[in-house]
Design a protein around this motif. Structure first.
Motif, short mmCIF file in Angstrom:
data_model
loop_
_atom_site.label_atom_id
_atom_site.label_comp_id
_atom_site.label_asym_id
_atom_site.label_seq_id
_atom_site.Cartn_x
_atom_site.Cartn_y
_atom_site.Cartn_z
N LYS A 119 -24.66 -2.21 0.71
CA LYS A 119 -25.76 -3.08 1.12
C LYS A 119 -25.37 -4.00 2.28
O LYS A 119 -26.22 -4.69 2.86
CB LYS A 119 -26.20 -3.95 -0.06
CG LYS A 119 -26.71 -3.17 -1.28
CD LYS A 119 -28.12 -2.66 -1.08
CE LYS A 119 -28.69 -2.08 -2.36
NZ LYS A 119 -30.06 -1.55 -2.17
N GLN A 120 -24.07 -4.05 2.57
CA GLN A 120 -23.61 -4.97 3.61
C GLN A 120 -24.07 -4.52 4.99
O GLN A 120 -24.26 -3.32 5.24
CB GLN A 120 -22.08 -5.05 3.57
CG GLN A 120 -21.54 -5.74 2.33
CD GLN A 120 -20.03 -5.65 2.19
OE1 GLN A 120 -19.35 -5.09 3.07
NE2 GLN A 120 -19.49 -6.18 1.11
N ASP A 121 -24.26 -5.48 5.87
CA ASP A 121 -24.73 -5.19 7.22
C ASP A 121 -23.75 -4.29 7.97
O ASP A 121 -22.54 -4.56 8.02
CB ASP A 121 -24.93 -6.48 8.01
CG ASP A 121 -26.08 -7.32 7.48
OD1 ASP A 121 -26.97 -6.75 6.82
OD2 ASP A 121 -26.08 -8.54 7.72
N ASN A 122 -24.27 -3.24 8.55
CA ASN A 122 -23.51 -2.42 9.49
C ASN A 122 -24.51 -1.67 10.36
O ASN A 122 -25.73 -1.86 10.23
CB ASN A 122 -22.54 -1.46 8.76
CG ASN A 122 -23.25 -0.48 7.83
OD1 ASN A 122 -24.36 -0.01 8.13
ND2 ASN A 122 -22.63 -0.17 6.71
N GLN A 123 -24.02 -0.83 11.24
CA GLN A 123 -24.94 -0.15 12.17
C GLN A 123 -25.92 0.78 11.46
O GLN A 123 -27.02 1.05 11.96
CB GLN A 123 -24.13 0.64 13.19
CG GLN A 123 -23.21 1.68 12.60
CD GLN A 123 -22.36 2.36 13.67
OE1 GLN A 123 -22.78 2.53 14.81
NE2 GLN A 123 -21.15 2.75 13.30
N TYR A 124 -25.56 1.23 10.27
CA TYR A 124 -26.42 2.15 9.54
C TYR A 124 -27.53 1.40 8.79
O TYR A 124 -28.68 1.85 8.75
CB TYR A 124 -25.59 3.01 8.58
CG TYR A 124 -24.50 3.74 9.33
CD1 TYR A 124 -24.81 4.80 10.17
CD2 TYR A 124 -23.17 3.34 9.24
CE1 TYR A 124 -23.83 5.46 10.89
CE2 TYR A 124 -22.18 3.99 9.96
CZ TYR A 124 -22.52 5.04 10.78
OH TYR A 124 -21.54 5.68 11.51
#
Length: 452
Positions: free
Chosen positions: A375-380
């Motif tokens: 659930k953490q922010d990344n490009q996906y």
């Protein structure tokens, strides 16, 4: 697998039988007693080959975490990145000759099937190292690289199949993808999309087996008989799936042939990015292709289970794969270290999380799918939103695959890609049933000759 990889696969498949004896002899006779290289600060150097530049970043992260957790067993990864075909050729030569191979290497699923046909595969068993992690790993991914009870590699992903929908196109056509549960409904939606927008609902590959194999698998079918001794390519599920693809293009006119003959290549990416197709069914690893090559679709793609043919069908499959394997040419003094590091790099929970955050893959560890890392922010998550794994988790027990690692798989796959798909999908004739009946006869004869 991209089109250039597919060509390389075919070439290797044709020479695969010829190299098996050499591989077995090198596996039996190789006694690599050379001393491992050391860095100035005393780290053990492990050599690594890959055909994917992004994988080098992954293994650098693995080495960093390993060194943090193993201060007395420090390592440094020395990487060589080669084009797919070049890596296969160079690796095959090194394995045949018994010298020149790296300590560990990325091996695509189809290539692994060829190499593991050898009586004594030129890789080291990872059973002991996998054992502490095994209960958390998805078994089908282990089985792809298994021979005679020994596991020789660990994958980067599961390859869970989903259907990717361009919600902008569907909205203009008045179609709600959430209402599409069956392939008949999908076909009807495609007709509405074509009528309202002029866009194609999807495309189908004349030179790759992505959709076809997934649709066979979701019907609990295979391309071999149950004993894996004979081909079974003209079974009802295989015919049904392939005929649907042909009908989509030539009868229903809701699909087109994949640009460049394959969904997984630059031409297809460009067409999808331009908004010229409403959906595509591919493994979860296709998310990385979208993020990298289809930036205009950011925020416009919904991920959903595969439609089904009939009640009781699976709503997913698993496809593709690349394993990391430890060669038998690794110096004996560091074989234990190399095996432990490779398994740590794939099965450690933190590194499994990075299979998602760095590579955009669905991890081989089941527990990561419900962990906070997804659930953490990344490009996906920025591209698809944070609910991706809400869909994938529901599909975790819905995956299966046609047999691609049997000793006869390379020959069967090569025939279907060389003759069947190019005619049925590429030319529109003959019918799927006629083409697969022909394939069944040819492959049965070929299997029989191989036994003798």
């Amino acid at each position: 697998m991209s089109s250039k990889w597919k060509k390389a696969f075919k070439k290797t498949a044709l020479v695969g039988v010829a190299v098996l004896t050499a591989l077995s002899l090198s596996a039996c006779g190789n006694k690599n007693n050379s001393q491992p290289e050391k860095t100035k600060d005393g780290k053990t150097v492990l050599t690594y080959w890959t055909f994917e530049q992004i994988h080098t970043k992954y293994w650098k992260e693995a080495a960093k975490l390993w060194n943090k957790e193993h201060p007395k067993r420090q390592i440094e990864v020395k990487t060589t990145v080669l084009p797919f075909a070049n890596e296969n050729e160079k690796l095959t030569t090194a394995l045949q000759g018994g010298t020149g191979a790296p300590d560990f290497v990325d091996v695509e699923l189809g290539q692994a099937a060829i190499q593991l046909k050898a009586k004594n595969p030129p890789y080291l068993s990872l059973n002991k190292e996998i054992a502490p992690y095994k209960s958390e790993l998805i078994q089908s991914r282990l089985d792809n690289y298994k021979k005679d009870g020994k596991y020789y590699g660990l994958d980067y992903h599961v390859g869970t199949y989903v259907t990717y929908y361009n919600t902008d196109i569907l909205k203009k056509a008045g179609v709600n993808y959430k209402n599409i549960k069956t392939w008949k409904q999908y076909t009807d939606a495609g007709k509405q999309v074509k009528s309202k927008t002029g866009k194609f609902m999807t495309w189908y590959s004349p030179n790759a087996n992505f959709q076809w194999y997934a649709q066979i698998s979701q019907q609990h079918a295979d391309l071999f008989n149950k004993a894996k001794t004979e081909p079974d390519v003209n079974n009802a599920a295989a015919v049904r799936s392939l005929q649907m693809g042909q009908d989509w293009i030539y009868k229903d006119k809701i699909a087109r042939k994949s640009p460049g003959g394959n969904i997984d290549n630059d031409q297809a990416y460009a067409q999808f990015n331009k908004g010229n197709v409403a959906s595509v069914t591919m493994p979860a690893w296709y998310m990385s292709r979208m993020v990298s090559f289809m930036p205009k679709l950011k925020g416009k793609i919904a991920i959903a289970p595969m439609p089904v043919f009939n009640k009781g069908n699976r709503t997913s499959a698993d496809g593709g794969g690349t394993a990391t394997m430890v060669t038998n040419q690794t110096p004996k003094s560091v074989q234990k270290l190399a095996k432990e590091f490779v398994v740590f790099g794939k099965a450690n929970k933190t590194m499994a999380g990075k299979q998602w955050s760095l590579l955009g893959f669905d991890p081989i560890r089941k527990d990561v799918w419900t962990s906070p890392v997804v659930k953490q922010d990344n490009q996906y998550t920025e591209y698809f939103g944070k609910d991706i794994f809400n869909v994938l988790v529901k599909l975790q027990n819905q995956t299966g695959h046609v047999t691609t690692t049997d000793k006869n798989s390379p020959a069967l796959n090569d025939y279907l890609l060389k003759y069947t798909l190019p005619s049925v999908i590429g030319k529109g004739h003959p019918s799927a049933k006629t083409a697969l009946d022909t394939a069944q006869k040819a492959l049965t004869k070929q299997f029989k000759a191989a036994k003798n």
